[in-house]
Design an enzyme around this catalytic site. Structure first.
Site, PDB file in Angstrom:
ATOM      1  N   TYR A  26     -12.032  -3.226  -3.695  1.00 37.50           N
ATOM      2  CA  TYR A  26     -12.579  -3.230  -2.332  1.00 37.50           C
ATOM      3  C   TYR A  26     -14.103  -3.267  -2.307  1.00 37.50           C
ATOM      4  O   TYR A  26     -14.705  -2.807  -1.343  1.00 37.50           O
ATOM      5  CB  TYR A  26     -12.062  -2.009  -1.570  1.00 37.50           C
ATOM      6  N   LYS A  45       0.835  -1.202   0.000  1.00 34.69           N
ATOM      7  CA  LYS A  45       0.000   0.000   0.000  1.00 34.69           C
ATOM      8  C   LYS A  45       0.875   1.260   0.000  1.00 34.69           C
ATOM      9  O   LYS A  45       2.090   1.179   0.249  1.00 34.69           O
ATOM     10  CB  LYS A  45      -0.913  -0.044   1.230  1.00 34.69           C
ATOM     11  N   ASN A  53      -1.769  -0.208   7.041  1.00 35.91           N
ATOM     12  CA  ASN A  53      -1.145  -1.458   7.502  1.00 35.91           C
ATOM     13  C   ASN A  53      -0.275  -2.145   6.443  1.00 35.91           C
ATOM     14  O   ASN A  53      -0.158  -3.359   6.425  1.00 35.91           O
ATOM     15  CB  ASN A  53      -2.228  -2.408   8.038  1.00 35.91           C
ATOM     16  N   HIS A  77      -1.805  -5.570   1.462  1.00 31.58           N
ATOM     17  CA  HIS A  77      -3.057  -6.287   1.225  1.00 31.58           C
ATOM     18  C   HIS A  77      -2.700  -7.697   0.780  1.00 31.58           C
ATOM     19  O   HIS A  77      -1.747  -7.888   0.034  1.00 31.58           O
ATOM     20  CB  HIS A  77      -3.854  -5.609   0.102  1.00 31.58           C
ATOM     21  N   GLU A 122      -9.102 -10.513  -7.867  1.00 33.26           N
ATOM     22  CA  GLU A 122      -8.190  -9.384  -7.654  1.00 33.26           C
ATOM     23  C   GLU A 122      -7.008  -9.424  -8.634  1.00 33.26           C
ATOM     24  O   GLU A 122      -6.561  -8.378  -9.101  1.00 33.26           O
ATOM     25  CB  GLU A 122      -7.691  -9.405  -6.204  1.00 33.26           C
TER      26      GLU A 122
HETATM   27  P1  IDP Z   1      -7.547  -7.067   5.514  1.00 35.21           P
HETATM   28  O1  IDP Z   1      -6.724  -6.090   4.709  1.00 35.21           O
HETATM   29  O2  IDP Z   1      -6.810  -7.526   6.730  1.00 35.21           O
HETATM   30  O3  IDP Z   1      -8.103  -8.199   4.675  1.00 35.21           O
HETATM   31  P2  IDP Z   1     -10.228  -5.940   5.442  1.00 35.21           P
HETATM   32  O4  IDP Z   1     -11.260  -6.171   6.481  1.00 35.21           O
HETATM   33  O5  IDP Z   1     -10.398  -6.606   4.119  1.00 35.21           O
HETATM   34  O6  IDP Z   1      -8.803  -6.262   6.088  1.00 35.21           O
HETATM   35  O7  IDP Z   1     -10.183  -4.361   5.224  1.00 35.21           O
HETATM   36  C1  IDP Z   1      -9.484  -3.795   4.132  1.00 35.21           C
HETATM   37  C2  IDP Z   1      -8.650  -2.649   4.639  1.00 35.21           C
HETATM   38  O8  IDP Z   1      -9.512  -1.603   5.142  1.00 35.21           O
HETATM   39  C3  IDP Z   1      -7.749  -2.988   5.835  1.00 35.21           C
HETATM   40  O9  IDP Z   1      -6.523  -3.573   5.458  1.00 35.21           O
HETATM   41  C4  IDP Z   1      -7.561  -1.639   6.468  1.00 35.21           C
HETATM   42  O10 IDP Z   1      -6.621  -0.848   5.741  1.00 35.21           O
HETATM   43  C5  IDP Z   1      -8.937  -1.019   6.294  1.00 35.21           C
HETATM   44  N1  IDP Z   1      -9.848  -1.294   7.439  1.00 35.21           N
HETATM   45  C6  IDP Z   1     -10.485  -2.463   7.725  1.00 35.21           C
HETATM   46  N2  IDP Z   1     -11.254  -2.381   8.810  1.00 35.21           N
HETATM   47  C7  IDP Z   1     -11.136  -1.116   9.239  1.00 35.21           C
HETATM   48  C8  IDP Z   1     -11.712  -0.391  10.353  1.00 35.21           C
HETATM   49  O11 IDP Z   1     -12.502  -0.914  11.146  1.00 35.21           O
HETATM   50  N3  IDP Z   1     -11.332   0.916  10.487  1.00 35.21           N
HETATM   51  C9  IDP Z   1     -10.481   1.525   9.623  1.00 35.21           C
HETATM   52  N4  IDP Z   1      -9.922   0.901   8.567  1.00 35.21           N
HETATM   53  C10 IDP Z   1     -10.239  -0.412   8.376  1.00 35.21           C
HETATM   54 MG    MG Z   2      -9.439  -8.059   3.050  1.00 32.99          MG
END
Ligand code: IDP
Ligand code: MG
Length: 141
Positions: A53, A13, A120, A123, A134
């Site tokens: 997304y 990212k 974070n 992805h 994807e």
């Molecule tokens: P993942 O990347 O661990 O699969 P996902 O639930 O698919 O997590 O969410 C996609 C991205 O959206 C996350 O990596 C993070 O950057 C962001 N995200 C997910 N949940 C939250 C939240 O509750 N608050 C803020 N950002 C979130």
């Molecule tokens: Mg995800």
């Protein structure tokens, strides 16, 4: 019977690219034994990210997530190997970097920055169906 080889989509990212962690991510993937079979750096547009997304449309962090993902270049790659989808999710650590296990990419290299969207670093696809969907978005069929 051996589990057949699979593919996953990994994104570094914009926070990971800005912080110079592209090599670190690739290195962890390769040291684990997976093979990177395609790699590109790009500035993703809104349409691409909204598709990528789509499962999160309507959630409060959706718009901040799309904006964040457009805030700078990203690196997309395909990694291959037996159970690579599960394996990379384990290398990445859980979504929230504050509690991601030390030793994981998110646990070692990221933290809460007080932003609306969690930054974070990476992805990783979460299932065979998502991986194929994807990969088609970022690399075509
Ligand atoms: P993942 O990347 O661990 O699969 P996902 O639930 O698919 O997590 O969410 C996609 C991205 O959206 C996350 O990596 C993070 O950057 C962001 N995200 C997910 N949940 C939250 C939240 O509750 N608050 C803020 N950002 C979130
Ligand atoms: Mg995800």
């Amino acid at each position: 019977m051996p589990v057949s080889k699979e593919r996953t989509l990994i994104l570094v990212k914009p926070d990971g690219v800005r912080r110079g962690l592209v090599g670190e991510v690739i290195s962890r993937v390769e040291r684990k034994g997976y093979v990177v079979t395609a790699l590109r750096m790009l500035n993703a547009d809104r349409a691409t990210l909204e598709k990528h997304y789509e499962e999160h449309q309507g959630k409060p962090f959706f718009e901040p997530l799309v904006e964040f993902m457009m805030s700078g270049p990203i690196v997309a790659m395909i990694a291959e190997g037996e159970r690579v989808i599960e394996g990379f999710r384990s290398l990445a650590g859980v979504t929230d970097p504050t509690v991601a296990a030390p030793g994981s990419i998110r646990g070692d290299l990221a933290r809460d920055q007080g932003t609306k969207v969690v930054q974070n670093i990476v992805h990783g696809s979460d299932s065979v169906a998502s991986a194929e969907r994807e990969i088609a978005i970022f690399f075509g069929k």
